[in-house]
Scaffold this active site. Structure first.
Site, short mmCIF file in Angstrom:
data_model
loop_
_atom_site.label_atom_id
_atom_site.label_comp_id
_atom_site.label_asym_id
_atom_site.label_seq_id
_atom_site.Cartn_x
_atom_site.Cartn_y
_atom_site.Cartn_z
N HIS A 1 14.83 -11.57 67.64
CA HIS A 1 15.23 -11.36 66.25
C HIS A 1 14.23 -10.44 65.56
CE1 HIS A 1 17.68 -15.21 66.63
NE2 HIS A 1 18.54 -14.28 66.28
N TYR B 1 28.69 -13.51 69.22
CA TYR B 1 27.99 -14.67 68.68
C TYR B 1 28.72 -15.21 67.45
CZ TYR B 1 24.06 -17.46 66.91
OH TYR B 1 23.27 -18.49 66.45
N SER C 1 25.71 -20.04 61.69
CA SER C 1 24.93 -18.87 61.30
C SER C 1 25.64 -18.15 60.18
CB SER C 1 24.75 -17.94 62.50
OG SER C 1 24.32 -16.67 62.11
N SER C 2 24.87 -17.43 59.38
CA SER C 2 25.47 -16.64 58.31
C SER C 2 26.34 -15.51 58.84
CB SER C 2 24.37 -16.05 57.41
OG SER C 2 23.52 -15.21 58.16
N CYS C 3 26.25 -15.23 60.15
CA CYS C 3 27.06 -14.16 60.73
C CYS C 3 28.54 -14.52 60.79
CB CYS C 3 26.56 -13.79 62.11
SG CYS C 3 26.88 -15.05 63.37
N LYS D 1 30.42 -18.98 66.81
CA LYS D 1 30.01 -19.88 65.73
C LYS D 1 31.17 -20.20 64.79
CE LYS D 1 25.77 -20.61 66.90
NZ LYS D 1 25.33 -21.98 67.27
#
Length: 321
Positions: free
Chosen positions: A188, A145, A116-118, A149
């Site tokens: 989301h 999260y 994820s971009s997170c 990741k």
């Protein structure tokens, strides 16, 4: 990054898509079928609990997949992540460690871990390049999260370094599409706003509340585009560094909501509830690496909103709510 890597996936190769009933996993399944792959396997969560290591290893021992795409995860929106960081950290860590370790143990040819971009720092320069990975702290509203990741990316790199596994990791931007989770609260932003707008329209509301200032900018990519990118990367990418999958443009949440309102048919006023958290203000990704390899998204945002809303209307009795 090599640009000359080419790998052919046999059409009868056994491909295991973890999370195949979710939004991303089901899109990958559809894409594989469309490309003529005939030996796809998946298991629902009640059939295979990916947090149980022995169960995962038994499954790999019995099935012996040649390719693995990890699209399985516990996911949620900003409020769900902020309320239960331990759940998001623990469950996602166990899922990905079990899957990647089993893929190594049973000699999977290629595996793709979807992150994820997170994973990128909140202070990363935009558009966010893959080289920003691990250069600063992540957004605190979804740190559980994000840390999970990040660990998945590191596990791919460790397995490559120690065992020579041809595993890769890809970081999509914010995703949306059919089979999304329209649960309120906890979902989301994209499906949550779309469903709330629909319900406001049905109720005849004269006003719609946007949670937060509406000023954060987000990059949205249709799940069918990311599915196309996943197969592309399995064939064209082999490197330890994560690779971004993005739309290339972002949009303010206020503007996104107005676009959705036009599609849904909501004509009331928009107001912002600034007592709600915004999260990181923007996180547009640099997807030049995958574009240099030859991949581009195909589905525009308005087209994607329309197709997602149509699916929502057609499946209201069975969607995740």
């Amino acid at each position: 990054m090599r640009t000359d890597y080419h790998h052919e996936i046999p059409r009868d190769a056994k491909i295991y898509i973890a999370g195949h009933r979710g939004m991303v996993g089901s899109a990958i399944w559809r894409r594989c079928e469309a490309e003529g792959y005939t030996n796809l396997i998946g298991r629902r969560s009640h059939e295979l609990d990916l947090t149980e290591r022995d169960a995962v290893f038994d499954f790999f021992a019995a099935q012996r997949p040649a390719y693995v795409i990890d699209a399985a995860a516990k996911v949620g929106g900003i409020f769900g992540n902020d309320a239960a960081p331990a759940d998001f950290l623990s469950q996602n860590l166990r899922i990905q460690v079990n899957l990647l370790d089993a893929a190594k143990e049973y000699d999977v040819t290629r595996a793709l871990f979807l992150g994820s971009s997170c994973i990128y720092p909140t202070n990363a320069v935009e558009p966010i390049h893959e080289d920003s990975f691990m250069t600063g702290p992540v957004e605190q509203t979804n740190f559980g999260y994000a840390i999970a990741k990040i660990t998945g990316v590191m596990q791919v790199q460790a397995l490559r370094q120690q065992f020579g596994c041809s595993f890769i990791s890809a970081m999509p931007c914010n995703l949306y599409g059919i089979e999304d989770n329209f649960q309120i609260p906890g979902g989301h932003a994209f499906p949550m706003i779309l469903r709330r707008l629909h319900e406001a329209t049905v109720a005849g509301d004269e006003e719609f509340t946007i949670y937060g200032s509406g000023k954060p900018r987000r990059e949205f990519l249709n799940a069918d585009d990311v599915a196309d990118a996943c197969l592309f990367l399995l064939k064209r990418y082999d490197d330890s560094a994560p690779i971004n999958i993005g739309a290339g443009t972002d949009i303010e949440i206020n503007e996104l909501t107005r676009k959705m309102a036009t599609v849904v048919g909501f004509n009331g006023a928009m107001v912002n509830d600034t007592s709600k958290a915004d999260g990181v203000m923007s996180k547009l990704m640099d997807s030049s690496r995958i574009r240099r390899l030859g991949w581009e998204p195909k589905i525009g945002l308005t087209e994607g909103i329309e197709s997602t809303y149509k699916w929502f209307l057609d499946n209201q009795d069975t969607i995740r709510r």
